[in-house]
Design a protein around this motif. Sequence first.
Motif, short mmCIF file in Angstrom:
data_model
loop_
_atom_site.label_atom_id
_atom_site.label_comp_id
_atom_site.label_asym_id
_atom_site.label_seq_id
_atom_site.Cartn_x
_atom_site.Cartn_y
_atom_site.Cartn_z
N PHE A 127 -63.85 35.84 2.17
CA PHE A 127 -63.93 35.00 3.36
C PHE A 127 -63.25 35.68 4.55
O PHE A 127 -63.75 35.65 5.68
N GLY A 130 -65.26 38.08 6.42
CA GLY A 130 -66.37 37.53 7.17
C GLY A 130 -67.64 37.32 6.38
O GLY A 130 -68.70 37.07 6.97
N LEU A 131 -67.58 37.42 5.05
CA LEU A 131 -68.76 37.20 4.23
C LEU A 131 -69.11 35.71 4.20
O LEU A 131 -68.22 34.86 4.18
N SER A 132 -70.41 35.42 4.18
CA SER A 132 -70.86 34.04 4.05
C SER A 132 -70.72 33.59 2.61
O SER A 132 -70.47 34.40 1.70
N THR A 133 -70.90 32.29 2.39
CA THR A 133 -70.81 31.76 1.02
C THR A 133 -71.85 32.42 0.12
O THR A 133 -71.56 32.80 -1.02
N GLN A 135 -73.21 35.40 0.47
CA GLN A 135 -72.82 36.79 0.22
C GLN A 135 -71.67 36.89 -0.77
O GLN A 135 -71.63 37.82 -1.59
#
Length: 226
Positions: A127, A130-133, A135
């Motif tokens: 998180f 900056g990774l999305s859920t 990803q």
Amino acid sequence: MWQSAFKILLSGNNITRILGGLETTIVISLTSIVLGTLIGIVLGALWTLSGKWVKLVFKIYLEIFRIIPTIPLLFLFYYILPRDLGVNLPAVQVSILVFALWFAAEFSDIIRGSIQSVPRQQRESAFALGLSTFQIFRYVLIPQGLLTAISPFINLSTRIIKTTSILLLISVTDVITVGQQIIEANSQNTVIPILIYGIIALLYWLVNAVLGYLTDYVKGKQINGR
């Protein structure tokens, strides 16, 4: 007796029929495992994200396929539902459907536990990067969860393969059905059942041994690549 039993086995197309029945068993098993694995991964991931009511639905689905024996499920999907709904499916398709749903239910619970076993710090670090859920599940949680799930996956897969032996109850021409037909056609020979079922047991062992070897190989490659 043994000599005549081997003559029966080698006569006509008995060997070809047994191998053809084994092919049917393998196709049903592998198709069910592949479909069940894909569905199980999706359901297992959703299970860790969803709210209380969705989790309840997953739990009911899991318990239905965990508690109800496979034979009643086959009868339900092959005899009862087609009659009530007016939908007729071939026995092989019904077998794949039932086994895939069973595999998916069991494997989704394995995936859920494997994902939840991944250290929380890794999720938080993802998180922070900056990774999305999506990803995080795609690149962090599911790959590590699958590695943890390999051993239970082998056990569940071998259960599926062995349980296909009950498919003669809905007239699937698998290796057990073919073997039984050969035995019934030569009932005067008291040794032929031992020979036929011994060969079938060996074939089941070979299929499961190959599956175990391939899975261990993949697991070893994953560990070495970490």
